[in-house]
Scaffold this active site. Structure first.
Site, mmCIF file in Angstrom:
data_model
loop_
_atom_site.group_PDB
_atom_site.id
_atom_site.type_symbol
_atom_site.label_atom_id
_atom_site.label_comp_id
_atom_site.label_asym_id
_atom_site.label_seq_id
_atom_site.Cartn_x
_atom_site.Cartn_y
_atom_site.Cartn_z
ATOM 1 N N TYR A 34 3.253 -21.300 -8.183
ATOM 2 C CA TYR A 34 3.889 -20.619 -7.332
ATOM 3 C C TYR A 34 4.920 -21.491 -6.508
ATOM 4 O O TYR A 34 6.240 -21.475 -6.404
ATOM 5 C CB TYR A 34 2.931 -20.255 -6.117
ATOM 6 C CG TYR A 34 2.058 -18.727 -6.525
ATOM 7 C CD1 TYR A 34 1.327 -18.939 -7.653
ATOM 8 C CD2 TYR A 34 2.420 -17.706 -6.009
ATOM 9 C CE1 TYR A 34 0.581 -17.845 -7.913
ATOM 10 C CE2 TYR A 34 1.936 -16.387 -6.538
ATOM 11 C CZ TYR A 34 0.873 -16.609 -7.333
ATOM 12 O OH TYR A 34 0.111 -15.363 -7.742
ATOM 13 N N ASP B 161 -6.790 -17.291 -15.206
ATOM 14 C CA ASP B 161 -6.909 -17.064 -13.726
ATOM 15 C C ASP B 161 -6.855 -18.412 -12.938
ATOM 16 O O ASP B 161 -6.516 -18.659 -11.705
ATOM 17 C CB ASP B 161 -8.309 -16.560 -13.513
ATOM 18 C CG ASP B 161 -7.735 -14.980 -13.296
ATOM 19 O OD1 ASP B 161 -6.940 -14.381 -13.583
ATOM 20 O OD2 ASP B 161 -9.088 -14.329 -12.978
ATOM 21 N N HIS C 171 8.662 -9.170 -7.836
ATOM 22 C CA HIS C 171 8.281 -8.986 -9.083
ATOM 23 C C HIS C 171 8.860 -8.062 -10.176
ATOM 24 O O HIS C 171 9.016 -8.009 -11.368
ATOM 25 C CB HIS C 171 6.611 -8.875 -9.229
ATOM 26 C CG HIS C 171 5.976 -10.145 -9.208
ATOM 27 N ND1 HIS C 171 6.092 -11.141 -9.942
ATOM 28 C CD2 HIS C 171 4.935 -10.520 -8.165
ATOM 29 C CE1 HIS C 171 5.177 -12.174 -9.780
ATOM 30 N NE2 HIS C 171 4.517 -11.724 -8.657
ATOM 31 N N GLU D 53 6.041 -16.283 -11.321
ATOM 32 C CA GLU D 53 5.484 -16.468 -9.760
ATOM 33 C C GLU D 53 6.410 -17.667 -9.093
ATOM 34 O O GLU D 53 6.856 -17.528 -8.028
ATOM 35 C CB GLU D 53 3.977 -17.230 -9.697
ATOM 36 C CG GLU D 53 2.924 -16.193 -10.285
ATOM 37 C CD GLU D 53 2.891 -14.865 -9.335
ATOM 38 O OE1 GLU D 53 3.529 -14.593 -8.524
ATOM 39 O OE2 GLU D 53 2.303 -13.849 -10.138
ATOM 40 N N HIS E 66 7.176 -10.139 -1.841
ATOM 41 C CA HIS E 66 6.774 -10.951 -2.897
ATOM 42 C C HIS E 66 6.350 -9.917 -4.214
ATOM 43 O O HIS E 66 6.956 -10.087 -5.315
ATOM 44 C CB HIS E 66 5.619 -11.781 -2.701
ATOM 45 C CG HIS E 66 4.958 -12.475 -3.824
ATOM 46 N ND1 HIS E 66 5.489 -13.870 -4.302
ATOM 47 C CD2 HIS E 66 4.412 -12.056 -4.844
ATOM 48 C CE1 HIS E 66 4.628 -14.085 -5.300
ATOM 49 N NE2 HIS E 66 3.993 -13.114 -5.698
ATOM 50 N N GLU E 67 5.789 -8.806 -3.900
ATOM 51 C CA GLU E 67 5.483 -7.935 -5.242
ATOM 52 C C GLU E 67 6.540 -7.135 -5.575
ATOM 53 O O GLU E 67 6.832 -7.066 -6.634
ATOM 54 C CB GLU E 67 4.143 -7.005 -4.674
ATOM 55 C CG GLU E 67 3.017 -7.592 -4.245
ATOM 56 C CD GLU E 67 2.529 -8.868 -5.063
ATOM 57 O OE1 GLU E 67 2.624 -8.722 -6.260
ATOM 58 O OE2 GLU E 67 1.905 -9.746 -4.482
ATOM 59 N N GLU F 50 1.628 -6.651 -8.540
ATOM 60 C CA GLU F 50 2.983 -6.028 -8.718
ATOM 61 C C GLU F 50 2.905 -4.774 -9.899
ATOM 62 O O GLU F 50 3.843 -4.721 -10.897
ATOM 63 C CB GLU F 50 3.941 -7.135 -9.319
ATOM 64 C CG GLU F 50 3.769 -7.660 -10.409
ATOM 65 C CD GLU F 50 2.878 -8.885 -10.503
ATOM 66 O OE1 GLU F 50 1.980 -9.023 -9.497
ATOM 67 O OE2 GLU F 50 2.620 -9.755 -11.216
HETATM 68 N N1 BES Z 1 0.625 -11.332 -9.657
HETATM 69 C C1 BES Z 1 0.073 -11.629 -8.683
HETATM 70 C C2 BES Z 1 -1.398 -11.749 -8.591
HETATM 71 C C3 BES Z 1 -2.180 -12.364 -9.913
HETATM 72 C C4 BES Z 1 -1.791 -13.473 -10.468
HETATM 73 C C5 BES Z 1 -3.397 -11.771 -10.238
HETATM 74 C C6 BES Z 1 -2.395 -13.771 -11.484
HETATM 75 C C7 BES Z 1 -4.046 -12.201 -11.405
HETATM 76 C C8 BES Z 1 -3.725 -13.310 -12.019
HETATM 77 C C9 BES Z 1 0.675 -11.370 -7.339
HETATM 78 O O1 BES Z 1 2.004 -11.131 -7.325
HETATM 79 C C10 BES Z 1 0.519 -12.357 -6.267
HETATM 80 O O2 BES Z 1 1.140 -13.334 -6.431
HETATM 81 N N2 BES Z 1 -0.158 -12.072 -5.211
HETATM 82 C C11 BES Z 1 -0.384 -13.069 -4.102
HETATM 83 C C12 BES Z 1 0.403 -12.958 -3.001
HETATM 84 C C13 BES Z 1 1.619 -13.763 -2.881
HETATM 85 C C14 BES Z 1 2.568 -13.365 -1.475
HETATM 86 C C15 BES Z 1 1.619 -15.035 -3.198
HETATM 87 C C16 BES Z 1 -1.798 -12.854 -3.868
HETATM 88 O O3 BES Z 1 -2.594 -11.770 -4.197
HETATM 89 O O4 BES Z 1 -2.398 -13.692 -2.650
HETATM 90 ZN ZN ZN Z 2 3.093 -12.897 -7.549
#
Ligand code: BES
Ligand code: ZN
Length: 612
Positions: free
Chosen positions: A399, A391, A317, A336, A313-314, A289
């Site tokens: 989520y 991470d 954010h 999240e 989703h993005e 995002e």
């Molecule tokens: N912000 C996250 C990605 C992220 C979180 C990167 C923590 C590094 C550390 C992003 O918004 C996200 O949640 N992406 C998901 C997609 C979503 C539809 C669940 C993904 O990348 O799968």
């Molecule tokens: Zn996210």
């Protein structure tokens, strides 16, 4: 320890300032009590408020050379910055005087710190630095790894604590700053950032950016490549390699409607433009995002708009995360969980209630599996990530448990009251970083009466493992039907009739077959539906898991092609794990050897640990 002589000088001055530092300590304790276990920065000390970033992107040497000028909000005379693997060349004040500094490396996850000695008259510091080998945030792609094969590509991924691998900063989400940037790239390439962006290439390869809203460091982003722009509406558009712009434009045509849906619920979009950048398939996530410019994987280009909930989703954010930000990664569910909730509300607005319930059920399935497999202490909404890589918190607890907590509160108070509450929440905390406790205080004051709070078992939801009994349970009629169809396929071995099934119904069907298929059944399904040739990456990813489970070798060429070109962690980690689980570790290793050059460091590291 580097810079010993400077360190000695620093100690002398530090000692003489001892009484002054003590006075600062008292002031600090009244100001801020946030502790971020993933940053070395002193969060109650001198802060950084604005960045002027001047950078040259050197593809030949895979290096960024830059000057970061930070404006300070002076509180005291030592400033600690986070960094990971940077070469610091000099640090000066606003008048060009060298400032003494000391560096110390701690570990490979957090990197290390830079301690700079200030004096009250220092308003700005200017750090000259360059990146060294393989900064964890950066992926450099050669010309041959791009679609157009004309120009190389570079992109960053700063969340959670990787910004420090390309920018010395206070790398805590509780610190916000504005920025301007001037970036020089090879002519022919376009540079884009999480800021105001160009829509055309500049002949000399120099680009200027400005981000006027304060953001945390994990939202710093840069991408360079042969990207082309195509507008969707007045305020939204797509950037992608020219070969992909057309299909991306079709896939994401509804993004303006999504913004309007979110604005109706939670108030105006406050970031000016909303554009999307479609990256090559090695992008390690589904989406990121980055403000004003969401980065997305091309694996959501299914050709039929079936995977656009990721864009919702993005976009979500832009309220939860970017506007109101988790103060530390222990509060990650504030980013999240809220975002999944808003994502599903946007999808409901566009596609109806049944679709919302289907997505909710998919989310519930993921949550149940996580609760079955994770150690109890990793199932708390308020995470305990001290000493861990943040991470590791990216998963169904933040989520999906987060989503179901909010959904359960919504059911208790009714949608109308909950919507008003959320709108008020974003208005109250906009452009601030907050902790779980800040949220709970606000929830208690503005929404829940004492009795409701107790009945909901809020404290248990947040601070205890597992799932309270009172959880809202989704029920999708379409999905209940599919559960029946799965059962009958397993007994009769006759593939179902799937006229008018949506992508999500196929996904749910295949997910439900996990652990229940043999070679023959997989073969029957492939003959009936041609899953091995699916263009839908979500269908393909779960299908390939079934193929590994059944050792269905006719799909292995596709499996290898998918795993060597796609770097999206969510897809390929389970595939590697399944190969290993099914005694095919050698095969997994061979694929990894072929694939590794195509992976972003984030994905590379996540796969490499599976072979330790
Ligand atoms: N912000 C996250 C990605 C992220 C979180 C990167 C923590 C590094 C550390 C992003 O918004 C996200 O949640 N992406 C998901 C997609 C979503 C539809 C669940 C993904 O990348 O799968
Ligand atoms: Zn996210």
């Amino acid at each position: 320890m580097k810079n010993m002589q400077l360190y000695a000088a620093l100690m002398v001055i530090l000692c003489s300032h001892y009484s002054c530092i003590n006075a600062d300590k008292n002031k600090r304790s009244q100001m801020n009590t946030i502790e971020d276990p993933h940053s070395f920065a002193d969060l109650s000390g001198t802060r950084l408020t604005h960045l002027e970033w001047d950078a040259v992107i050197d593809f030949d040497h895979r290096k960024i050379k830059a000057r970061a000028q930070w404006t300070l909000d002076y509180v005291k005379d030592t400033l600690i910055l986070d960094e990971n693997g940077l070469r610091i060349l000099s640090i000066k004040d606003q008048d060009g005087h060298l400032l003494p500094f000391e560096e110390h490396e701690v570990d490979s996850v957090r990197g290390g710190w830079i301690k700079v000695l200030l004096q009250p008259k220092v308003q700005k510091i200017e750090i000259e630095y360059e990146t060294m080998d393989r900064p964890a945030a950066l992926q450099w792609l050669e010309v041959s790894q791009t679609m157009g094969r004309r120009y190389p590509i570079l992109f960053t991924q700063s969340q959670a604590i990787l910004a420090r691998s390309w920018l010395p900063c206070m790398d805590s989400p509780s610190i916000r700053f504005t920025y301007n940037a001037r970036v020089k790239v090879p002519p022919g390439s376009l540079a884009l950032m999480s800021a105001s962006n160009p829509q055309q290439k500049s002949p000399d390869g120099v680009y200027s950016f400005s981000m006027t809203q304060p953001i945390p460091s994990y939202l710093m982003a840069l991408a360079v490549g042969d990207f082309e722009f195509r507008a969707i509406s007045e305020r939204t558009g797509i950037y992608a390699e020219p070969e992909m712009v057309y299909s991306a434009h079709y896939e994401f045509a509804e993004v303006e409607r999504m913004i309007q849906a979110a604005e109706n619920l939670y108030g105006s979009y406050l970031w000016d433009r909303y554009d999307l950048l479609v990256l090559p398939p090695s992008f390690p996530f589904g989406g990121m995002e980055n403000p004003r410019l969401t980065f997305v994987t091309p694996t959501i280009l299914a050709g039929d708009r079936s995977l656009v909930s990721l864009v919702a989703h993005e976009l979500a954010h832009s309220w939860s995360g970017n506007l109101v930000t988790n103060a530390t990664w222990n509060d990650f569910w504030l980013n999240e969980g809220f975002t999944v909730y808003i994502e599903l509300r946007i999808m409901e607005q566009l596609y109806g209630r049944e679709f919302h319930e289907m997505l909710a059920q998919l989310s519930f399935t993921k949550l149940e599996e996580a609760l079955r497999t994770l150690p109890a202490d990793q199932t708390l909404l308020k995470a305990r990530l001290e000493g861990k890589n943040p991470d590791d918190a990216v998963g169904p607890i933040a989520y999906d448990k987060g989503y179901f907590f909010l959904r359960t509160v919504e059911r208790k108070v009714g949608r109308k009251a909950f919507d008003e509450f959320l709108k008020n929440y974003f208005e109250t905390f906009k452009f601030q970083s907050i902790t779980t406790e800040d949220f709970l205080k606000f929830l208690r004051k503005n929404l829940l009466k004492k009795r409701e709070w107790e009945e909901l078992e809020v404290d248990r939801w947040i601070y205890e493992p597992g799932l309270p009994e009172n959880v809202f349970r989704p029920s999708s009629t379409r999905f209940s039907m599919i559960e029946g169809i799965c059962a009958s396929f397993i007994t009769t071995k006759r593939p179902p009739i799937t006229k008018n099934w949506s992508a999500h119904e196929y996904i749910y069907f295949l997910q439900n077959l996990r652990g229940r298929v043999d070679y023959n059944m997989v073969h029957l399904l492939d003959s009936a539906f041609d899953f091995t040739k699916s263009r839908n990456s979500e269908i393909l990813a779960v299908w390939l898991l079934l193929c590994i489970e059944a050792k269905y070798t006719p799909a292995y060429k596709t499996l290898e092609a998918f795993m060597t070109t796609t770097g999206r962690r969510k897809f390929i980690i389970p595939l590697y794990q399944e190969l290993i689980k099914q005694n095919q570790k050698n095969q997994a290793k061979e694929i990894f050897l072929k694939a590794q050059n195509n992976y972003h460091p984030i994905t590379y590291n996540s796969v490499a640990v599976l072979f330790d």
